[in-house]
Design a protein around this motif. Structure first.
Motif, PDB file in Angstrom:
ATOM      1  N   LEU A 155       0.825  -1.202   0.000  1.00  0.00           N
ATOM      2  CA  LEU A 155       0.000   0.000   0.000  1.00  0.00           C
ATOM      3  C   LEU A 155       0.864   1.260   0.000  1.00  0.00           C
ATOM      4  CD1 LEU A 155      -2.717  -1.083   2.603  1.00  0.00           C
ATOM      5  CD2 LEU A 155      -3.046  -0.781   0.133  1.00  0.00           C
ATOM      6  N   VAL A 156       1.975   1.219   0.707  1.00  0.00           N
ATOM      7  CA  VAL A 156       2.916   2.345   0.692  1.00  0.00           C
ATOM      8  C   VAL A 156       3.439   2.571  -0.728  1.00  0.00           C
ATOM      9  CG1 VAL A 156       5.158   3.167   1.515  1.00  0.00           C
ATOM     10  CG2 VAL A 156       3.568   2.060   3.106  1.00  0.00           C
ATOM     11  N   ARG A 193       8.044   4.331  -0.797  1.00  0.00           N
ATOM     12  CA  ARG A 193       8.787   3.078  -0.900  1.00  0.00           C
ATOM     13  C   ARG A 193       8.585   2.310   0.393  1.00  0.00           C
ATOM     14  NH1 ARG A 193      15.335   2.195  -0.522  1.00  0.00           N
ATOM     15  NH2 ARG A 193      15.323  -0.083  -0.811  1.00  0.00           N
ATOM     16  N   GLY A 194       7.910   1.187   0.296  1.00  0.00           N
ATOM     17  CA  GLY A 194       7.654   0.369   1.462  1.00  0.00           C
ATOM     18  C   GLY A 194       8.628  -0.787   1.532  1.00  0.00           C
ATOM     19  N   ILE A 195       9.303  -0.918   2.665  1.00  0.00           N
ATOM     20  CA  ILE A 195      10.242  -2.017   2.887  1.00  0.00           C
ATOM     21  C   ILE A 195       9.681  -2.873   4.018  1.00  0.00           C
ATOM     22  CG2 ILE A 195      12.603  -2.666   3.490  1.00  0.00           C
ATOM     23  CD1 ILE A 195      13.496   0.086   2.466  1.00  0.00           C
ATOM     24  N   ALA A 196       9.217  -4.067   3.674  1.00  0.00           N
ATOM     25  CA  ALA A 196       8.575  -4.949   4.650  1.00  0.00           C
ATOM     26  C   ALA A 196       9.626  -5.718   5.435  1.00  0.00           C
ATOM     27  CB  ALA A 196       7.639  -5.917   3.936  1.00  0.00           C
ATOM     28  N   VAL A 197       9.555  -5.637   6.751  1.00  0.00           N
ATOM     29  CA  VAL A 197      10.507  -6.333   7.617  1.00  0.00           C
ATOM     30  C   VAL A 197       9.735  -7.005   8.743  1.00  0.00           C
ATOM     31  CG1 VAL A 197      12.549  -6.157   9.071  1.00  0.00           C
ATOM     32  CG2 VAL A 197      12.277  -4.590   7.131  1.00  0.00           C
ATOM     33  N   ARG A 198       9.841  -8.316   8.821  1.00  0.00           N
ATOM     34  CA  ARG A 198       9.229  -8.995   9.959  1.00  0.00           C
ATOM     35  C   ARG A 198      10.045  -8.679  11.205  1.00  0.00           C
ATOM     36  NH1 ARG A 198       9.310 -12.596  13.688  1.00  0.00           N
ATOM     37  NH2 ARG A 198       7.376 -13.652  14.313  1.00  0.00           N
TER      38      ARG A 198
END
Length: 306
Positions: free
Chosen positions: A60-61, A67-72
């Motif tokens: 969605l970002v 810029r969306g950076i997905a980090v668990r």
């Protein structure tokens, strides 16, 4: 498209859903690179048991121009937060301008009906760990990056604008008061580094979980305004608070709010923000004028408060 936060880097903790998701999206809309963190992935749910994922938030970002950076990241784990810090170092050269600390993870452990001494102690302690210790771990590991440059902003997300106890249960009160206290302390500590720390709170939040609880969607949420819950008419979407956070992040004089807890309605009056539907919910005024005066809410036209 206006990108006032172009070139800025943010971390949003607890960005899987609710205010965290909305804040991440609105920061992205303003042009920021956002490290979107959470525990629920497409392959594995967290103990919250919800379907939303932080990967979806990162997408969605991207969709709104950021810029969306997905980090668990499980913020009860120092090792996980160290790994997040290392990702920031490697992917954006350690730049960090904004931290929005929205970790919660307490809903399954909240007991609003029992006297504290009759409640489950393990659940109470888990709530405190998930709601306070996580913030301390995140700040300990991420603040060294933020204070490298002047102008950094840390926003703690809580529930309630003051420390008056209104009967939500002792562990819950402790967590939310603790987060407000963090905002006050950060206001003083970060000022030494020309950075700003504060806290924010939504009003009656129309989160994904709340909509599910009331059996409605965002499209028909007004169907849940009933004789039992008339105050739901003054509820707000997570976008409302998120727009306020972006207003703070783009305010060159944001340091005037250092240490304060700012409600969504305060941000509305300060910056002129609106909710997703263009309204301006003022739950604070509703609470003061209706609840605190003992006025029957069924006699009140709630549209006057939005």
């Amino acid at each position: 498209m206006s990108t006032p936060l172009g070139g800025k880097v943010a971390v949003v903790t607890g960005a899987t859903r609710g205010c965290g998701r909305a804040v991440a999206v609105e920061l992205g809309r303003a042009g920021a690179t956002v490290f979107v963190t959470g525990r629920t992935t497409r392959l594995q749910r967290s103990p919250m048991g919800r379907a939303e994922t932080f990967e979806e938030t990162a997408e969605l970002v991207d969709a709104v121009g950021g810029r969306g950076i997905a980090v668990r990241c499980d913020f009860t784990s120092v090792a996980d937060v160290d790994a997040l810090r290392d990702r920031i170092e490697s992917e954006v050269d350690g730049r960090l301008d904004i931290i929005v600390d929205d970790v919660w993870g307490g809903d399954p452990y909240a007991d609003f009906a029992s006297a504290y001494w009759e409640s489950d102690l393990d659940q109470a302690l888990t709530m405190v760990r998930n709601g306070v210790e996580t913030h301390l771990i995140a700040l300990h590991r991420l603040l060294p990056l933020l204070v490298r440059r002047p102008g950094g902003l840390v926003v703690e997300v809580t529930d309630g604008e003051d420390d008056e106890y209104v009967g939500a249960g002792i562990p819950y009160y402790l967590v939310k008061s603790g987060v407000r206290a963090l905002g006050r302390a950060l206001g003083a500590e970060l000022a030494k580094h020309d950075c700003t720390g504060l806290a924010v709170t939504p009003g009656f939040l129309r989160s994904e979980a709340m909509l599910d609880l009331f059996g409605v969607t965002e499209a028909n949420w007004r169907d849940a305004v009933t004789d039992q819950r008339p105050e739901f008419a003054v509820s707000e979407t997570p976008t409302y608070l998120a727009r306020g956070v972006v207003a703070l992040a783009t305010d060159p004089d944001v340091q005037r709010f250092a240490g304060r807890t700012l409600a969504s309605w305060t941000l509305m009056h300060t910056y002129g923000i609106t909710d997703a539907d263009g309204s301006k919910p003022d739950f604070g005024r509703y609470f003061r004028e209706v609840y605190l005066t003992g006025t029957d809410p069924h006699t009140v036209d709630a549209t006057n408060y939005r």
